[in-house]
Scaffold this motif. Structure first.
Motif, short mmCIF file in Angstrom:
data_model
loop_
_atom_site.label_atom_id
_atom_site.label_comp_id
_atom_site.label_asym_id
_atom_site.label_seq_id
_atom_site.Cartn_x
_atom_site.Cartn_y
_atom_site.Cartn_z
N ASP A 206 2.77 82.76 33.63
CA ASP A 206 1.62 82.63 32.75
C ASP A 206 1.71 81.24 32.10
O ASP A 206 2.79 80.67 31.96
CB ASP A 206 1.62 83.72 31.68
CG ASP A 206 0.25 83.89 31.06
OD1 ASP A 206 -0.65 83.10 31.39
OD2 ASP A 206 0.09 84.80 30.23
N PHE A 207 0.55 80.71 31.72
CA PHE A 207 0.53 79.40 31.05
C PHE A 207 1.08 79.54 29.63
O PHE A 207 0.87 80.55 28.96
CB PHE A 207 -0.89 78.84 31.01
CG PHE A 207 -1.35 78.29 32.32
CD1 PHE A 207 -0.88 77.07 32.78
CD2 PHE A 207 -2.24 79.01 33.12
CE1 PHE A 207 -1.29 76.57 33.99
CE2 PHE A 207 -2.66 78.51 34.33
CZ PHE A 207 -2.19 77.29 34.77
N HIS A 208 1.77 78.48 29.18
CA HIS A 208 2.40 78.49 27.87
C HIS A 208 1.95 77.25 27.09
O HIS A 208 2.33 76.12 27.44
CB HIS A 208 3.93 78.49 28.02
CG HIS A 208 4.66 78.27 26.72
ND1 HIS A 208 4.63 79.19 25.69
CD2 HIS A 208 5.43 77.24 26.29
CE1 HIS A 208 5.36 78.74 24.69
NE2 HIS A 208 5.85 77.56 25.02
N ASN A 209 1.12 77.44 26.05
CA ASN A 209 0.69 76.35 25.17
C ASN A 209 0.22 75.13 25.96
O ASN A 209 0.61 74.00 25.66
CB ASN A 209 1.82 75.94 24.22
CG ASN A 209 2.09 77.01 23.17
OD1 ASN A 209 1.23 77.83 22.86
ND2 ASN A 209 3.30 77.00 22.63
N PHE A 210 -0.59 75.38 26.97
CA PHE A 210 -1.03 74.26 27.80
C PHE A 210 -1.81 73.20 27.02
O PHE A 210 -1.59 71.99 27.24
CB PHE A 210 -1.86 74.77 28.99
CG PHE A 210 -2.39 73.67 29.86
CD1 PHE A 210 -1.53 72.93 30.67
CD2 PHE A 210 -3.73 73.34 29.84
CE1 PHE A 210 -2.02 71.90 31.46
CE2 PHE A 210 -4.23 72.31 30.63
CZ PHE A 210 -3.37 71.59 31.44
N PRO A 211 -2.73 73.55 26.10
CA PRO A 211 -3.43 72.50 25.34
C PRO A 211 -2.50 71.58 24.57
O PRO A 211 -2.82 70.42 24.34
CB PRO A 211 -4.34 73.31 24.40
CG PRO A 211 -4.57 74.61 25.10
CD PRO A 211 -3.26 74.90 25.79
N GLU A 212 -1.34 72.10 24.16
CA GLU A 212 -0.39 71.26 23.44
C GLU A 212 0.44 70.39 24.39
O GLU A 212 0.90 69.32 24.00
CB GLU A 212 0.53 72.13 22.59
CG GLU A 212 -0.21 72.93 21.51
CD GLU A 212 0.73 73.79 20.70
OE1 GLU A 212 1.97 73.65 20.88
OE2 GLU A 212 0.25 74.60 19.89
N GLN A 213 0.62 70.84 25.62
CA GLN A 213 1.39 70.05 26.58
C GLN A 213 0.54 68.96 27.24
O GLN A 213 1.07 67.92 27.65
CB GLN A 213 1.95 70.96 27.68
CG GLN A 213 2.93 72.01 27.21
CD GLN A 213 3.54 72.78 28.37
OE1 GLN A 213 4.27 72.21 29.20
NE2 GLN A 213 3.23 74.07 28.46
N LEU A 214 -0.78 69.18 27.33
CA LEU A 214 -1.63 68.27 28.08
C LEU A 214 -1.65 66.84 27.53
O LEU A 214 -1.57 65.88 28.33
CB LEU A 214 -3.05 68.83 28.14
CG LEU A 214 -4.05 68.03 28.99
CD1 LEU A 214 -3.57 67.90 30.42
CD2 LEU A 214 -5.43 68.67 28.94
N PRO A 215 -1.76 66.60 26.21
CA PRO A 215 -1.79 65.19 25.75
C PRO A 215 -0.58 64.38 26.19
O PRO A 215 -0.72 63.21 26.57
CB PRO A 215 -1.86 65.34 24.22
CG PRO A 215 -2.50 66.67 23.99
CD PRO A 215 -1.99 67.54 25.09
N ALA A 216 0.61 64.97 26.14
CA ALA A 216 1.81 64.23 26.57
C ALA A 216 1.74 63.93 28.07
O ALA A 216 2.15 62.85 28.52
CB ALA A 216 3.07 65.02 26.23
N ILE A 217 1.22 64.87 28.85
CA ILE A 217 1.08 64.64 30.30
C ILE A 217 0.12 63.49 30.56
O ILE A 217 0.37 62.62 31.40
CB ILE A 217 0.62 65.93 30.99
CG1 ILE A 217 1.72 67.00 30.92
CG2 ILE A 217 0.24 65.66 32.44
CD1 ILE A 217 1.31 68.35 31.48
N LEU A 218 -1.02 63.47 29.85
CA LEU A 218 -2.01 62.43 30.07
C LEU A 218 -1.47 61.05 29.69
O LEU A 218 -1.77 60.06 30.35
CB LEU A 218 -3.27 62.73 29.25
CG LEU A 218 -4.03 64.01 29.63
CD1 LEU A 218 -5.31 64.11 28.83
CD2 LEU A 218 -4.32 64.06 31.12
N ARG A 219 -0.67 60.99 28.64
CA ARG A 219 -0.08 59.70 28.26
C ARG A 219 0.82 59.16 29.37
O ARG A 219 0.89 57.95 29.60
CB ARG A 219 0.71 59.84 26.95
CG ARG A 219 -0.17 59.93 25.72
CD ARG A 219 0.65 59.73 24.46
NE ARG A 219 1.65 60.76 24.27
CZ ARG A 219 1.44 61.89 23.61
NH1 ARG A 219 0.25 62.14 23.08
NH2 ARG A 219 2.40 62.78 23.47
#
Length: 496
Positions: A206-219
């Motif tokens: 299952d996905f875990h706090n994906f909205p919080e992980q996404l900004p770091a991935i995009l950077r």
């Protein structure tokens, strides 16, 4: 004028300018508008029904999910950006469209719904839809999220009894997938970040706090030497795909098209995604979930995309790169000397249209040229960014005869597919009639009432270039004087 009077005057002027700037900023903010556009009420079974929202006057920050329609399945989204530049003023309109595929023929009711765009709630009264007969459509994908968890044991049944758990092996992976391994400078490369999951592993992850992980991935995925055109996607839905002959559920986490600005290679580092992974009980107990929540981190491989220089050309650093076509038009069929007509030079195709400049206007005697006004429409769909960009000119011929526009409007482009330079050149040659003119009858655009009034009442007196710098200096002096007076008053009050 006395010195202190001048100080007060400039201080007041600075205050008025500051208030005016605040009012202008509030005015710009208040111009943000959004509305909902519904597709046709009648359509064939093989066609899509669409719900769109349009945003004008502000960049898109966030929006809520599109509604779920009974009898329909969501089937992808596309975004279109329309940019208009008229007389130096720019307006941008963004359209996000959700497509729906009907399961069967018949009549359906779209209930009233609302979408929140940048915190603004936009409502629709709904509609009644009629789906007509067509060739049978492929079986639609299941629209629910198979990774939805069922809650923790503590929430459902209290603290679980001690059990032995095992961690099953999963067949899932995180993949950063570019569609090319090498590109030319200015050529687009599509990059997508996907999470692949075997259908048999749906209950394990299952996905875990994906909205919080996404900004770091995009950077980590940002490229300093490339122009980025990201896709607007907020809902993460599964897609049925096949890889290596095996079926998978693919989740599209992020996608964009990058256009290299120089020959520096594009390097995408390893990025990580943490997922919830459940451990299963060795001896399942009836009435319990028999799962223990844990975490597992997935990683991508490093990706390197080589960037090749364009072939030798005198204007190599200025040539736009893309698969482009020319569309041109004029607004009349009869041309008279001294009378203005509109000529539209439109570039269509796939490429970095946002960075594309119009054709260089070649000077020609006895011809006046004004403009251009610019309008741009970008569409992001199916991993491609394309659209059209129009340059509208107003021309006034002073002498009769043939006016070959090919000698005025031409644009050299590089096609990365054929690896050749092409020249997009006008093919129109209007025949101008009438006597020789020394002055044109061309005036301001009839819609430009603001500029007509502003130019008529404008003050042509030259102003010093350092006028505002002097205002800032005098305003600082006034503040220092006021601070001194306040300090002196505080000292007197303390002394008494």
């Amino acid at each position: 004028m006395p010195f202190f009077a001048r100080l007060l005057f400039f201080f007041g002027l600075a205050w008025v300018l500051g208030q005016a700037e605040t009012v202008m900023a509030q005015t710009v903010t208040s111009k943000a508008e959004a509305d909902i556009v519904l597709g046709p009420n009648s359509f064939a079974l093989s066609d899509y029904y669409t719900i769109s929202f349009r945003l004008r006057g502000a960049p898109l920050e966030r929006y809520s999910a599109f509604p779920d329609l009974e009898g329909f399945k969501k089937s992808g989204k596309l975004s279109t950006t329309t940019t208009r530049i008229v007389n130096g003023r720019t307006s941008v309109e963004l359209t996000i469209t959700q497509r729906y595929a009907a399961y069967d023929e018949g009549e359906y009711v779209v209930k009233p719904f609302s979408i929140t765009v940048n915190g603004q709630t936009v409502r629709s009264t709904g509609a009644t839809l009629t789906v007509g007969p067509q060739a049978p459509a492929p079986a639609p994908l299941v629209g629910s999220n198979p990774l939805q968890g069922v809650g923790s044991l503590d929430q459902l049944f209290g603290k679980p009894k001690p059990q032995d758990y095992v961690e099953p092996k999963d067949n899932a992976f995180l993949l950063l997938l570019p569609d090319k391994t090498s590109v030319y400078v200015g050529e687009g490369v599509h990059v997508g970040l996907y999470f692949y999951l075997a259908p048999s592993d749906q209950g394990l992850l299952d996905f875990h706090n994906f909205p919080e992980q996404l900004p770091a991935i995009l950077r980590q995925l940002r490229q300093r030497t490339a122009w980025e055109e990201p896709f607007d996607e907020q809902e993460i839905l599964p897609e049925n795909v096949t890889m290596g002959g095996k079926p998978y559920l693919r989740y599209r986490l992020y996608e964009a098209v990058f256009y290299p600005l120089n020959t520096t290679p594009l390097m995408f580092p390893e990025v990580s995604l943490q997922m919830v992974k459940y451990r299963l009980a060795k001896k399942p107990t009836e009435g319990l979930d028999n799962r223990l929540e844990g975490y597992k981190t997935y990683h991508t491989n490093v990706r390197l995309i080589a960037v090749r220089p364009l072939p030798p050309h005198p204007l190599r650093d200025q040539v736009p790169v893309g698969d482009y076509r020319l569309r041109e038009a004029v607004d009349r069929t009869l041309f008279r000397t001294g009378q203005a007509f509109k000529y539209t030079f439109t570039i269509e195709g796939e490429g970095n249209l946002a960075a594309l400049n119009g054709p260089g206007l070649i000077a020609r005697p006895n011809l006046e040229a004004y403009g251009p006004d610019i309008q741009q429409e970008l569409t992001r769909q199916n991993g491609r960014v394309g659209g059209r960009k129009s340059f509208v000119y107003r021309l006034v011929a002073q002498r009769p005869g043939t006016l070959p526009l090919d000698s005025l409007f031409q644009l050299i482009v590089f096609n990365p597919t054929t690896a050749h330079y092409d020249t997009l050149r006008s093919e129109l040659k209007p025949e101008v009639k009438g006597p020789v003119r020394t002055a044109s009858s061309f005036g301001l655009h009839p819609d430009d009432t603001f500029y007509a009034e502003a130019i008529a009442s404008a003050d042509a007196t030259l102003q010093p270039l350092d006028e505002y710098r002097d205002v800032r200096r005098y305003a600082n002096l006034v503040l220092l004087v006021l601070l001194g007076v306040a300090s002196f008053g505080w000292w007197l009050g303390k002394k008494k």
